[in-house]
Write an enzyme that holds these catalytic residues in place. Structure first.
Site, mmCIF file in Angstrom:
data_model
loop_
_atom_site.group_PDB
_atom_site.id
_atom_site.type_symbol
_atom_site.label_atom_id
_atom_site.label_comp_id
_atom_site.label_asym_id
_atom_site.label_seq_id
_atom_site.Cartn_x
_atom_site.Cartn_y
_atom_site.Cartn_z
ATOM 1 C CG ASN A 1 -1.856 -1.211 1.217
ATOM 2 O OD1 ASN A 1 -2.414 -1.551 0.183
ATOM 3 N ND2 ASN A 1 -2.021 -1.852 2.362
ATOM 4 C CG HIS B 1 9.271 1.708 8.282
ATOM 5 N ND1 HIS B 1 10.271 2.088 9.149
ATOM 6 C CD2 HIS B 1 9.782 0.678 7.552
ATOM 7 C CE1 HIS B 1 11.349 1.325 8.955
ATOM 8 N NE2 HIS B 1 11.062 0.459 7.976
ATOM 9 C CG HIS C 1 4.529 -2.149 5.426
ATOM 10 N ND1 HIS C 1 4.412 -0.778 5.649
ATOM 11 C CD2 HIS C 1 3.272 -2.608 5.286
ATOM 12 C CE1 HIS C 1 3.133 -0.448 5.661
ATOM 13 N NE2 HIS C 1 2.422 -1.532 5.428
HETATM 14 P P1 AMP Z 1 -0.613 -0.836 5.769
HETATM 15 O O1 AMP Z 1 -2.097 -0.661 5.800
HETATM 16 O O2 AMP Z 1 -0.129 -1.351 4.420
HETATM 17 O O3 AMP Z 1 0.133 0.397 6.231
HETATM 18 O O4 AMP Z 1 -0.297 -2.028 6.742
HETATM 19 C C1 AMP Z 1 0.128 -1.865 8.042
HETATM 20 C C2 AMP Z 1 0.047 -3.235 8.652
HETATM 21 O O5 AMP Z 1 0.815 -3.235 9.833
HETATM 22 C C3 AMP Z 1 -1.365 -3.667 9.027
HETATM 23 O O6 AMP Z 1 -1.686 -4.878 8.337
HETATM 24 C C4 AMP Z 1 -1.284 -3.858 10.541
HETATM 25 O O7 AMP Z 1 -2.049 -4.960 11.001
HETATM 26 C C5 AMP Z 1 0.194 -4.083 10.750
HETATM 27 N N1 AMP Z 1 0.717 -3.715 12.061
HETATM 28 C C6 AMP Z 1 0.529 -2.560 12.745
HETATM 29 N N2 AMP Z 1 1.207 -2.568 13.903
HETATM 30 C C7 AMP Z 1 1.863 -3.753 13.951
HETATM 31 C C8 AMP Z 1 2.738 -4.359 14.903
HETATM 32 N N3 AMP Z 1 3.098 -3.738 16.046
HETATM 33 N N4 AMP Z 1 3.211 -5.606 14.625
HETATM 34 C C9 AMP Z 1 2.868 -6.231 13.491
HETATM 35 N N5 AMP Z 1 2.051 -5.714 12.552
HETATM 36 C C10 AMP Z 1 1.552 -4.495 12.779
HETATM 37 ZN ZN ZN Z 2 10.292 3.796 10.303
#
Ligand code: AMP
Ligand code: ZN
Length: 111
Positions: free
Chosen positions: A86, A97, A99
């Site tokens: 995304n 950040h 991912h």
């Molecule tokens: P996005 O919507 O692409 O920014 O995805 C962010 C993702 O990070 C989501 O699927 C969340 O469930 C995941 N997320 C947020 N905080 C954590 C965390 N502390 N550990 C693992 N996953 C996380």
């Molecule tokens: Zn970062």
């Protein structure tokens, strides 16, 4: 490191995560709210907010990260998997950040 960034904190070991892979530059861990039976996140340890913030000096890092995706998936016994990034406003990006989501396991909906 961005001190307000949760993934920087995970990368630094200051926040817990269920890690499946780590080296000096990248890390993979389970998503805390899985959207598939296997849902991993793969991050560069360096704080890069979005794909738009990459520059040519990140080429080796991003290459390494992308090459690691099938290796990480194989470790999880995934035959096939989906990679989702995304990217920016309107995309569903919540954590700024960079991912890469790896989604797999039980049949995931196609689109
Ligand atoms: P996005 O919507 O692409 O920014 O995805 C962010 C993702 O990070 C989501 O699927 C969340 O469930 C995941 N997320 C947020 N905080 C954590 C965390 N502390 N550990 C693992 N996953 C996380
Ligand atoms: Zn970062």
């Amino acid at each position: 490191m961005d001190t307000d960034c949760i993934f920087c904190k995970i990368a630094a070991g200051d926040l817990p995560a269920k890690k499946v892979y780590e080296d000096d530059q990248i890390m993979a861990f389970f998503d805390i709210h899985p959207k598939a039976s296997v849902h991993l996140l793969v991050i560069p340890k360096k704080h890069i907010a979005t794909l738009n913030d990459l520059n040519t000096t990140d080429s080796a890092l991003i290459s390494k990260l992308v090459l690691a995706l099938p290796e990480i998936a194989k470790e999880q016994k995934l035959e096939g998997f989906r990679v989702v990034v995304n990217n920016g406003p309107g995309s569903g990006q919540i954590v700024y950040h960079l991912h890469f989501h790896i989604l797999g396991g039980k049949q995931i909906p196609t689109f």
